[in-house]
Design a protein around this motif. Structure first.
Motif, PDB file in Angstrom:
ATOM      1  N   ASP A   1       0.821  -1.214   0.000  1.00  0.00           N
ATOM      2  CA  ASP A   1       0.000   0.000   0.000  1.00  0.00           C
ATOM      3  C   ASP A   1       0.846   1.252   0.000  1.00  0.00           C
ATOM      4  OD1 ASP A   1      -2.298  -1.453   0.126  1.00  0.00           O
ATOM      5  OD2 ASP A   1      -2.342  -1.494   2.307  1.00  0.00           O
ATOM      6  N   ALA A   2       2.107   1.109   0.338  1.00  0.00           N
ATOM      7  CA  ALA A   2       2.954   2.286   0.495  1.00  0.00           C
ATOM      8  C   ALA A   2       3.770   2.542  -0.763  1.00  0.00           C
ATOM      9  CB  ALA A   2       3.887   2.092   1.680  1.00  0.00           C
ATOM     10  N   ILE A   3       3.959   3.817  -1.057  1.00  0.00           N
ATOM     11  CA  ILE A   3       4.863   4.206  -2.144  1.00  0.00           C
ATOM     12  C   ILE A   3       6.104   4.786  -1.483  1.00  0.00           C
ATOM     13  CG2 ILE A   3       5.206   5.747  -4.102  1.00  0.00           C
ATOM     14  CD1 ILE A   3       2.112   5.756  -4.421  1.00  0.00           C
ATOM     15  N   THR A   4       7.210   4.081  -1.649  1.00  0.00           N
ATOM     16  CA  THR A   4       8.460   4.601  -1.101  1.00  0.00           C
ATOM     17  C   THR A   4       9.026   5.616  -2.077  1.00  0.00           C
ATOM     18  OG1 THR A   4       8.855   2.540   0.062  1.00  0.00           O
ATOM     19  CG2 THR A   4      10.759   3.979  -0.257  1.00  0.00           C
ATOM     20  N   LEU A   5       9.303   6.793  -1.560  1.00  0.00           N
ATOM     21  CA  LEU A   5       9.797   7.873  -2.421  1.00  0.00           C
ATOM     22  C   LEU A   5      11.296   7.737  -2.623  1.00  0.00           C
ATOM     23  CD1 LEU A   5       7.742  10.673  -0.671  1.00  0.00           C
ATOM     24  CD2 LEU A   5       7.345   9.777  -2.975  1.00  0.00           C
ATOM     25  N   PRO A   6      11.795   8.269  -3.744  1.00  0.00           N
ATOM     26  CA  PRO A   6      13.253   8.258  -3.924  1.00  0.00           C
ATOM     27  C   PRO A   6      13.896   9.119  -2.832  1.00  0.00           C
ATOM     28  CG  PRO A   6      12.193   9.624  -5.611  1.00  0.00           C
ATOM     29  CD  PRO A   6      11.094   8.936  -4.863  1.00  0.00           C
ATOM     30  N   PRO A   7      15.150   8.844  -2.503  1.00  0.00           N
ATOM     31  CA  PRO A   7      15.810   9.670  -1.489  1.00  0.00           C
ATOM     32  C   PRO A   7      15.833  11.133  -1.933  1.00  0.00           C
ATOM     33  CG  PRO A   7      17.186   7.796  -2.108  1.00  0.00           C
ATOM     34  CD  PRO A   7      16.042   7.826  -3.062  1.00  0.00           C
ATOM     35  N   PRO A   8      15.745  12.058  -0.993  1.00  0.00           N
ATOM     36  CA  PRO A   8      15.772  13.475  -1.378  1.00  0.00           C
ATOM     37  C   PRO A   8      17.132  13.867  -1.932  1.00  0.00           C
ATOM     38  CG  PRO A   8      15.963  13.230   1.002  1.00  0.00           C
ATOM     39  CD  PRO A   8      15.679  11.860   0.454  1.00  0.00           C
ATOM     40  N   ASP A   9      17.124  14.807  -2.857  1.00  0.00           N
ATOM     41  CA  ASP A   9      18.389  15.370  -3.338  1.00  0.00           C
ATOM     42  C   ASP A   9      19.013  16.192  -2.215  1.00  0.00           C
ATOM     43  OD1 ASP A   9      18.045  14.367  -5.899  1.00  0.00           O
ATOM     44  OD2 ASP A   9      16.882  16.114  -6.544  1.00  0.00           O
ATOM     45  N   LEU A  10      20.255  15.908  -1.912  1.00  0.00           N
ATOM     46  CA  LEU A  10      20.911  16.655  -0.828  1.00  0.00           C
ATOM     47  C   LEU A  10      21.843  17.736  -1.364  1.00  0.00           C
ATOM     48  CD1 LEU A  10      21.567  13.806   1.749  1.00  0.00           C
ATOM     49  CD2 LEU A  10      19.664  15.425   1.633  1.00  0.00           C
ATOM     50  N   GLU A  11      21.839  17.900  -2.681  1.00  0.00           N
ATOM     51  CA  GLU A  11      22.601  19.000  -3.270  1.00  0.00           C
ATOM     52  C   GLU A  11      21.699  19.723  -4.255  1.00  0.00           C
ATOM     53  OE1 GLU A  11      26.221  17.639  -4.991  1.00  0.00           O
ATOM     54  OE2 GLU A  11      26.971  16.860  -3.084  1.00  0.00           O
ATOM     55  N   GLY A  12      21.785  21.048  -4.233  1.00  0.00           N
ATOM     56  CA  GLY A  12      20.961  21.832  -5.153  1.00  0.00           C
ATOM     57  C   GLY A  12      21.787  22.905  -5.810  1.00  0.00           C
ATOM     58  N   PRO A  13      21.189  23.576  -6.781  1.00  0.00           N
ATOM     59  CA  PRO A  13      21.953  24.570  -7.544  1.00  0.00           C
ATOM     60  C   PRO A  13      22.157  25.892  -6.805  1.00  0.00           C
ATOM     61  CG  PRO A  13      19.708  24.431  -8.349  1.00  0.00           C
ATOM     62  CD  PRO A  13      19.838  23.375  -7.306  1.00  0.00           C
ATOM     63  N   LEU A  14      21.388  26.140  -5.746  1.00  0.00           N
ATOM     64  CA  LEU A  14      21.472  27.433  -5.062  1.00  0.00           C
ATOM     65  C   LEU A  14      22.090  27.273  -3.682  1.00  0.00           C
ATOM     66  CD1 LEU A  14      17.908  28.983  -5.703  1.00  0.00           C
ATOM     67  CD2 LEU A  14      19.963  29.160  -7.113  1.00  0.00           C
TER      68      LEU A  14
ATOM     69  N   ALA B   1      10.797  13.014  -7.667  1.00  0.00           N
ATOM     70  CA  ALA B   1      11.944  13.622  -6.971  1.00  0.00           C
ATOM     71  C   ALA B   1      11.543  14.953  -6.342  1.00  0.00           C
ATOM     72  CB  ALA B   1      13.106  13.812  -7.952  1.00  0.00           C
ATOM     73  N   ASP B   2      10.726  15.737  -7.054  1.00  0.00           N
ATOM     74  CA  ASP B   2      10.221  16.992  -6.475  1.00  0.00           C
ATOM     75  C   ASP B   2       9.414  16.697  -5.209  1.00  0.00           C
ATOM     76  OD1 ASP B   2      11.201  18.631  -8.582  1.00  0.00           O
ATOM     77  OD2 ASP B   2       9.391  18.284  -9.777  1.00  0.00           O
ATOM     78  N   LEU B   3       8.496  15.742  -5.341  1.00  0.00           N
ATOM     79  CA  LEU B   3       7.635  15.417  -4.194  1.00  0.00           C
ATOM     80  C   LEU B   3       8.466  14.922  -3.015  1.00  0.00           C
ATOM     81  CD1 LEU B   3       4.646  15.197  -3.308  1.00  0.00           C
ATOM     82  CD2 LEU B   3       4.744  12.785  -3.992  1.00  0.00           C
ATOM     83  N   SER B   4       9.435  14.080  -3.318  1.00  0.00           N
ATOM     84  CA  SER B   4      10.318  13.554  -2.282  1.00  0.00           C
ATOM     85  C   SER B   4      11.007  14.687  -1.529  1.00  0.00           C
ATOM     86  CB  SER B   4      11.366  12.638  -2.926  1.00  0.00           C
ATOM     87  OG  SER B   4      12.418  12.380  -2.023  1.00  0.00           O
ATOM     88  N   SER B   5      11.572  15.627  -2.266  1.00  0.00           N
ATOM     89  CA  SER B   5      12.318  16.712  -1.618  1.00  0.00           C
ATOM     90  C   SER B   5      11.406  17.626  -0.805  1.00  0.00           C
ATOM     91  CB  SER B   5      13.087  17.527  -2.662  1.00  0.00           C
ATOM     92  OG  SER B   5      14.172  16.761  -3.140  1.00  0.00           O
ATOM     93  N   LEU B   6      10.216  17.887  -1.318  1.00  0.00           N
ATOM     94  CA  LEU B   6       9.281  18.752  -0.598  1.00  0.00           C
ATOM     95  C   LEU B   6       8.850  18.118   0.725  1.00  0.00           C
ATOM     96  CD1 LEU B   6       7.205  19.726  -3.732  1.00  0.00           C
ATOM     97  CD2 LEU B   6       8.247  21.413  -2.188  1.00  0.00           C
TER      98      LEU B   6
END
Ligand SMILES: Cc1cc2nc3c(=O)[nH]c(=O)nc-3n(C[C@H](O)[C@H](O)[C@H](O)COP(=O)(O)O)c2cc1C
Length: 217
Positions: free
Chosen positions: A19-32, A55-60
């Motif tokens: 029942d669960a959707i495991t999200l990708p790991p969050p990005d720990l590096e960004g452009p800013l 990936a957006d959803l994961s990071s948010l």
């Protein structure tokens, strides 16, 4: 009709891993840099119409309430006594690979589970004084508070502390959105009961902020 709901102190247990959707790991590096993200942050209410990625959803979700210290279970946003009164649910309309519906975020395991099926963005917009940002955004995060989690320790300061924490979570969402080329806005004008019903929240879980998120040009 809600498919699964939980009680306020103890959000619905995941019935089974399927029942669960495991999200990708969050990005720990960004452009800013952090300073650039703070300087660029704005409330943004119109979006390109492109979907969000997982990936957006994961990071948010990670920025809002993700676990950043696995040993102690501490999260991205500070919490009074580390009691974590906040819950994050998300109304998904257009996120790649995820069916429209409302979902609950579980920091433990960085996963989401379905609460109610369907695209609820139009209803959520109506519940929020017709704000177009919510109708248009591919997804809207709902930051809610369960005051009772803090009451035993903090008594009548429970509500104050929970509201303060919602501010921390919201600001993290703003900054990660800015960093990823997304726009969001902290929406406080909405009918609490209607949002609770649309999102399938249990009694005692009070919606505090809606954060529509979309890509910007
Ligand atoms: C408590 C609170 C409630 C808000 N409610 C709404 C809202 O319902 N709708 C909206 O579009 N913006 C809302 N905002 C965003 C403000 O309008 C926005 O922060 C303000 O105009 C300053 O712009 P900036 O965030 O780009 O600096 C809210 C902000 C806060 C802090």
């Amino acid at each position: 009709m809600p498919l699964c709901t939980g009680v306020a102190d103890d959000p619905a247990p995941v019935a089974s891993l399927s029942d669960a959707i495991t999200l990708p790991p969050p990005d720990l590096e960004g452009p800013l840099s952090l300073e650039e993200a703070i300087a660029a942050r704005r409330s943004i209410r119109s979006y390109t119409g492109e979907p969000l990625s997982t990936a957006d959803l994961s990071s948010l979700l990670w920025a809002a309430q993700g676990i950043t210290d696995a040993n102690r279970g501490y999260r991205a946003a500070p919490s009074a006594g580390a009691h974590y009164p906040l819950e994050v649910t998300v109304a998904i309309g257009d996120v790649e690979g995820i069916a429209p519906g409302t979902y609950r975020y579980y920091p433990d395991g960085h996963r989401i589970t379905l609460i109610t099926v369907g695209d609820h963005r139009a209803a959520l917009s109506v519940a929020a004084t017709g704000q177009q940002s919510i109708a248009d955004a591919p997804a809207t995060l709902v930051i809610s508070g369960v005051y009772d989690r803090l009451r035993v320790r903090y008594g009548d300061r429970a509500e104050r502390y929970t509201l303060l924490e919602a501010g921390h979570a919201s600001q993290n969402c703003y900054l990660i959105a800015t960093s990823r080329g997304l726009g969001t806005v902290a929406v406080g004008a909405f009918d609490e009961g209607e949002v609770q019903e649309i999102m399938g929240l249990p009694a005692g879980e009070v919606p505090l902020y809606l954060m529509p998120v979309g890509r910007i040009g």
